[in-house]
Design a protein around this motif. Structure first.
Motif, PDB file in Angstrom:
ATOM      1  N   ALA D 170      45.306 -54.910 -47.624  1.00 33.27           N
ATOM      2  CA  ALA D 170      44.891 -54.376 -49.125  1.00 33.27           C
ATOM      3  C   ALA D 170      44.657 -52.898 -48.762  1.00 33.27           C
ATOM      4  CB  ALA D 170      43.556 -55.026 -49.631  1.00 33.27           C
ATOM      5  N   PRO D 171      44.777 -51.981 -49.912  1.00 34.96           N
ATOM      6  CA  PRO D 171      44.748 -50.773 -49.870  1.00 34.96           C
ATOM      7  C   PRO D 171      43.192 -50.456 -49.701  1.00 34.96           C
ATOM      8  CG  PRO D 171      45.820 -50.950 -51.922  1.00 34.96           C
ATOM      9  CD  PRO D 171      45.625 -52.568 -51.236  1.00 34.96           C
ATOM     10  N   GLU D 172      42.813 -49.481 -48.863  1.00 40.41           N
ATOM     11  CA  GLU D 172      41.422 -48.911 -48.658  1.00 40.41           C
ATOM     12  C   GLU D 172      40.638 -49.175 -49.975  1.00 40.41           C
ATOM     13  OE1 GLU D 172      40.386 -47.932 -45.749  1.00 40.41           O
ATOM     14  OE2 GLU D 172      38.333 -47.359 -46.379  1.00 40.41           O
ATOM     15  N   GLY D 173      39.393 -49.966 -49.877  1.00 39.42           N
ATOM     16  CA  GLY D 173      38.481 -49.787 -50.962  1.00 39.42           C
ATOM     17  C   GLY D 173      38.724 -51.072 -52.089  1.00 39.42           C
ATOM     18  N   LEU D 174      39.976 -51.598 -51.864  1.00 37.93           N
ATOM     19  CA  LEU D 174      40.006 -52.679 -52.924  1.00 37.93           C
ATOM     20  C   LEU D 174      39.500 -54.093 -52.473  1.00 37.93           C
ATOM     21  CD1 LEU D 174      41.821 -53.127 -55.557  1.00 37.93           C
ATOM     22  CD2 LEU D 174      43.388 -54.326 -54.104  1.00 37.93           C
ATOM     23  N   ILE D 175      38.825 -54.653 -53.150  1.00 39.65           N
ATOM     24  CA  ILE D 175      38.139 -56.051 -52.918  1.00 39.65           C
ATOM     25  C   ILE D 175      38.949 -57.062 -53.004  1.00 39.65           C
ATOM     26  CG2 ILE D 175      36.219 -57.549 -53.377  1.00 39.65           C
ATOM     27  CD1 ILE D 175      34.681 -55.061 -54.372  1.00 39.65           C
ATOM     28  N   ASP D 176      39.882 -57.264 -52.112  1.00 40.03           N
ATOM     29  CA  ASP D 176      40.989 -58.424 -52.227  1.00 40.03           C
ATOM     30  C   ASP D 176      41.246 -58.885 -50.965  1.00 40.03           C
ATOM     31  OD1 ASP D 176      43.208 -59.398 -52.896  1.00 40.03           O
ATOM     32  OD2 ASP D 176      44.396 -57.895 -52.169  1.00 40.03           O
ATOM     33  N   PRO D 177      41.022 -60.274 -50.823  1.00 37.82           N
ATOM     34  CA  PRO D 177      40.940 -61.452 -51.858  1.00 37.82           C
ATOM     35  C   PRO D 177      39.385 -61.425 -52.411  1.00 37.82           C
ATOM     36  CG  PRO D 177      40.972 -62.429 -49.788  1.00 37.82           C
ATOM     37  CD  PRO D 177      40.973 -61.070 -49.465  1.00 37.82           C
ATOM     38  N   GLN D 178      39.553 -62.066 -53.521  1.00 33.98           N
ATOM     39  CA  GLN D 178      38.226 -62.582 -54.373  1.00 33.98           C
ATOM     40  C   GLN D 178      38.208 -64.105 -54.608  1.00 33.98           C
ATOM     41  OE1 GLN D 178      37.356 -59.943 -57.819  1.00 33.98           O
ATOM     42  NE2 GLN D 178      38.146 -58.310 -56.601  1.00 33.98           N
ATOM     43  N   PHE D 179      37.266 -64.714 -54.716  1.00 32.76           N
ATOM     44  CA  PHE D 179      37.362 -65.834 -54.991  1.00 32.76           C
ATOM     45  C   PHE D 179      36.085 -66.090 -56.159  1.00 32.76           C
ATOM     46  CE2 PHE D 179      35.955 -70.808 -53.971  1.00 32.76           C
ATOM     47  CZ  PHE D 179      37.206 -71.059 -53.734  1.00 32.76           C
ATOM     48  N   VAL D 180      36.802 -66.594 -57.152  1.00 32.95           N
ATOM     49  CA  VAL D 180      36.155 -66.607 -58.403  1.00 32.95           C
ATOM     50  C   VAL D 180      35.908 -68.180 -58.803  1.00 32.95           C
ATOM     51  CG1 VAL D 180      36.385 -65.815 -60.998  1.00 32.95           C
ATOM     52  CG2 VAL D 180      37.520 -64.688 -59.142  1.00 32.95           C
ATOM     53  N   LEU D 181      34.618 -68.384 -59.502  1.00 33.18           N
ATOM     54  CA  LEU D 181      34.115 -69.683 -59.853  1.00 33.18           C
ATOM     55  C   LEU D 181      33.778 -69.690 -61.423  1.00 33.18           C
ATOM     56  CD1 LEU D 181      31.967 -70.127 -56.718  1.00 33.18           C
ATOM     57  CD2 LEU D 181      33.794 -71.541 -57.295  1.00 33.18           C
ATOM     58  N   PHE D 182      34.510 -70.679 -62.108  1.00 32.03           N
ATOM     59  CA  PHE D 182      34.173 -70.674 -63.664  1.00 32.03           C
ATOM     60  C   PHE D 182      33.641 -71.894 -63.736  1.00 32.03           C
ATOM     61  CE2 PHE D 182      37.871 -67.732 -63.789  1.00 32.03           C
ATOM     62  CZ  PHE D 182      37.441 -66.653 -64.463  1.00 32.03           C
ATOM     63  N   GLU D 183      32.308 -72.018 -64.611  1.00 32.43           N
ATOM     64  CA  GLU D 183      31.986 -73.280 -65.139  1.00 32.43           C
ATOM     65  C   GLU D 183      32.363 -73.548 -66.655  1.00 32.43           C
ATOM     66  OE1 GLU D 183      27.556 -73.272 -64.361  1.00 32.43           O
ATOM     67  OE2 GLU D 183      28.055 -71.659 -62.930  1.00 32.43           O
ATOM     68  N   THR D 184      32.530 -74.965 -66.978  1.00 33.56           N
ATOM     69  CA  THR D 184      32.828 -74.923 -68.304  1.00 33.56           C
ATOM     70  C   THR D 184      31.750 -75.710 -69.156  1.00 33.56           C
ATOM     71  OG1 THR D 184      33.906 -77.173 -68.197  1.00 33.56           O
ATOM     72  CG2 THR D 184      35.090 -75.252 -67.294  1.00 33.56           C
ATOM     73  N   GLU D 185      32.058 -75.755 -70.509  1.00 36.67           N
ATOM     74  CA  GLU D 185      31.168 -76.458 -71.468  1.00 36.67           C
ATOM     75  C   GLU D 185      30.901 -77.776 -71.266  1.00 36.67           C
ATOM     76  OE1 GLU D 185      32.336 -75.873 -75.709  1.00 36.67           O
ATOM     77  OE2 GLU D 185      34.437 -76.051 -74.940  1.00 36.67           O
ATOM     78  N   ARG D 186      32.048 -78.558 -70.562  1.00 33.11           N
ATOM     79  CA  ARG D 186      31.589 -79.784 -70.190  1.00 33.11           C
ATOM     80  C   ARG D 186      31.287 -80.176 -68.850  1.00 33.11           C
ATOM     81  NH1 ARG D 186      34.924 -80.252 -74.682  1.00 33.11           N
ATOM     82  NH2 ARG D 186      36.538 -81.383 -73.657  1.00 33.11           N
ATOM     83  N   GLY D 187      30.950 -79.050 -67.926  1.00 28.71           N
ATOM     84  CA  GLY D 187      30.721 -79.339 -66.705  1.00 28.71           C
ATOM     85  C   GLY D 187      31.799 -79.277 -65.664  1.00 28.71           C
TER      86      GLY D 187
END
Lengths: 307, 307, 307, 307
Positions: D170-187
């Motif tokens: 990844a280019p200098e300074g880019l946060i890559d990879p990332q791991f994203v967690l979403f919660e939803t309205e019904r769990g």
């Protein structure tokens, strides 16, 4: 052999020559002729047995969990460290699985670059009675804990557990599935879906995402490696790799049948028929035409094509 | 053990107790304590050894080809038939391969209906020196001959061999690949691509096309079954199926290392670390937050995460 | 548009501006403004329509079979050859299938060496009423005939048809499946399993076996290429390849809905929600913590997450 | 057509009849004959264009992001809500992808039970210049945000972003990879690996884990559904499904060639050759023997088998 239930032990070793049965494990260790110890008792009994083996300088294979709590586990570490040499092998059997070994070899080889993430799945059809929410971590994910440390060659440094909505298929009150996140000492991330009442099968998968490619095991009995522009499986290069299991099973089946006084498997009729067909095939190759296969009458001993 | 080259035999059995070495196979059969015979000599020596074992009533596992020519093979059949009981198992090891066994069980179960065709592939990276065009049939396709007879439970009744243009990768004069067609007693068709200088890998595949579906083995270590609207692989239902090989290798690795006076594999440090991480995981589950993993200092004996 | 059943034609073009309907195809060709002809009538009507288009110098796309019998087909060839320029494209649509095109490009690229064999499968769930044994060849295998000629760039020189036992699932008297063998002018072999009452699905597969590797299409919507030591699928390099179909469908869905006076698909609420979540995600990235998503109340117009 | 760079617009529409070119989008909207609007300008220009279309009651297809910031996005929502009817379709094209649609249909059908987790992967070969760490979320993961909302039919309620060690690729300074967690309205839990400099390919995958099975898309152009004991892919039931793309490309290729004054694709020679081979095949079926294929001499116009 030692088992608190002596009768059970006697049944287990029936037919094996020269195996003494004990109910006290330490007495078993001290019996003459013991040169190594395999501990497969419940976890709480492991510490005493390990320490006893260490005292006697006996090599030992100990089932996981080595010791159920980390304080006792540390005592075992300290005892062996005092000896100054290793005697114990712990039963993390995934390190011996063909797929995990291929993945480990690939990661160690370095062609995919540094591992950044492991995406892991651990699914069981259903959990045993009395399985608790904590056991999803310390019994099931315990395997991923060792596998991740071993695959990455790094200690784990922190852990977070997320709780998606529990499945209607899980027993009342069990938090299942769980989603576990581990951080490692050099910044890799390990996520584990553990779902012990998934209902559909036993699935253990691991995808290693590296700087120059990814590799996944556990879907088929193979490893899929994705690198620049291609997702590839290795193709075996010889029959010994492809049919290793068949050779083992063949000889074992023969030994087992012989012990029972039976003869099973492919018969001499099968050997004869193969020979006749192959000869017809060679004539067909030479003549370019269709060649009929002419078998002698089959003796009654070989009624039917053998199964 | 018998081997015309006695020195080679002595090397092979070094370290095994109570194994006598012979250069004459018949003398070996008559030695005291022999209860079963495994014949792995070259094909031309098989007939004499089989007949000698039959005379002495010894069970025998004989490598394929049973006897190189069908006239000699028939003599073996007749000798065993005269005994009135089976003593010999012939080494068609595909019948013991996990995939072939799944396919056989599926066909015998009947859910796919009657088999109509088998499409087979037999590919080797390259052929040994002195491999002849006839040997593609009587050495390579020999395996498909037995597998087809066994899978279908039918004798083969005719054979035709087609010769596509030979590959530039095959030795001068070798007819390679060949395409072999077998007919069976109940009208099934078996076609075999045999290509022993394909260059890319060892591939053995078989697709059974039946009245109500088809099943293919050999692409991955799994079986793909196509039936009404779906192409499916079986998912293992428990860890014993999935990790059977790992358990075997684990114990074997321990036995082998112990014999060499070594200790290898997962260490007690690994057992300890797993225990600490699991305890942190359970706290993370209970608190909902991130929990750091706190390991004791690692004794030098366990430098590095164990490999 | 020309159709002997004028009413049917009128229905088909309802809503399209400026389309005249004819019952006589030749009259249609002579109508003002006709610059190209698409022939989708039954096969027996093709020859006359093709010759009429040739006379008028009109480009034409003609469905397969071009002309049902080879004598008529040769008259069409001779007519176009007399013109000295091509006007007709014949509807062998497999040449436009993404998988076949990838296979063709791979073979033409030469990296796999010369093709030696094509193993083809052509399966239908069930055959239409009145399907005859000959139609397995001249209607179903007709596709493989063109595909093989095109993939190999060679004429076919001989054909043999084998008849395995017919399936109980085939209508009484239909010879189904059949196994067809074609030879080509440079010695390649093409085998085709054609099975039009297989019951389980529509499957068209082709494996090209070459001197330095093999490639298979038709199992998934991908191509598996086996070369030295690896069986690989290509991984798309950008989203235009991966989502080409999605972009087409998206615009088409919009055009279709607009014509019906409707608005469908993702709504501005979806655009808004995505924007709010993304902003929360960026804050979560910056803070390292968990960020709640705060949506404005949803107007009734967007009840429910849009489907 | 409106484009601030009028010359570019003129080039784009060259050859299309009746298309007027504007540099001012609002002027374009007011031109006579405009019945619908497609907005493909950069994001910051969308809000004005959308509101202008709403004022005029014009249906509109607007590329994503609808409006770059959520405040502006809410203004668009409010404007359309005031109208009381939908006019806009937003360009989340994944909802039109064949695999995503199959997955959506499967989840909505309910046979797998309630979805508990989505495991998502979003990988690009490399990121464009000036790509920022925030853009991994609001440009790349933006697609998963909409896909998750749509697949689950639930709003997302919270988000956490984890940062594994960044790739050396990844280019200098880019946060890559990332791991994203979403919660939803019904769990439900949605995790996304986003890795925009993975180096090896463009991969978009989604596995939905439900109470009674799981389904995965994105590995091949197919969907793998795991339920009780089996991991299965759907097999197409007819040729229209299997060859839909081929039919489209065939006709498009013909139209395109005709417009250029060319004739391409399968020729009448191909039609003739197919006819001769099929007739030979039918004779081979009838006679049981090998039948030679006898072609007339090929006119020069058709030199070579057509490509």
């Amino acid at each position: 052999m030692a088992d608190p239930q002596g009768e059970r032990a006697k049944e287990a070793v029936a037919g094996l020559d020269g195996v003494a049965v004990h109910t006290d494990p330490v007495a078993a260790l001290e019996a003459p002729g013991v040169s190594a110890v395999l501990i497969a008792s419940p976890g709480p009994a492991h510490e005493e047995a390990l320490l006893a083996a260490f005292e006697r300088g006996l090599p030992v294979l100990c089932e996981k969990p080595m010791v159920p709590d980390s304080t006792g586990a540390l005592r075992v570490v300290e005892a062996e460290a005092r000896l100054g040499r290793r005697l114990a092998q712990i039963g993390f059997m995934r390190r011996y699985d063909a797929e995990y070994r291929r993945l480990k070899a690939l990661l160690d080889g370095g062609s995919l670059g540094r591992p950044l993430m492991l995406h892991c799945t651990h699914r069981n059809v259903s959990s045993p009675p009395d399985f608790t929410s904590a056991m999803l971590i310390n019994s099931s994910v315990a395997h991923e804990i060792d596998a991740a440390r071993w695959l990455l060659g790094q200690e784990l440094t922190a852990v977070t557990v997320l709780r998606p909505a529990s499945s209607a298929g899980a027993p009342e009150g069990l938090i299942d599935p769980q989603f576990v996140l581990f951080e490692t000492e050099r910044g890799a991330l390990v996520d584990v879906e553990v779902f012990v009442n998934c209902g559909f099968g036993y699935q253990v998968r691991c995808e290693a995402v590296c700087e120059a490619g990814s590799a996944r095991i556990g879907d088929e009995h193979t490893m899929l490696v994705t690198r620049r522009g291609s997702a590839a499986e290795e193709v075996a290069q010889d029959y010994l790799v492809r049919f290793a299991d068949a050779y083992d099973r063949e000889v074992q089946a023969w030994v087992d049948a012989t012990r029972r006084g039976e003869v099973t498997g492919p018969s001499v009729w099968d050997g004869y028929a193969a020979s006749v067909v192959a000869e017809a095939g060679v004539r067909a190759l030479e003549t370019g035409g269709r060649v009929a296969v002419d078998l002698a009458p089959r003796p009654d001993l070989y009624a039917g094509v053998s199964r």
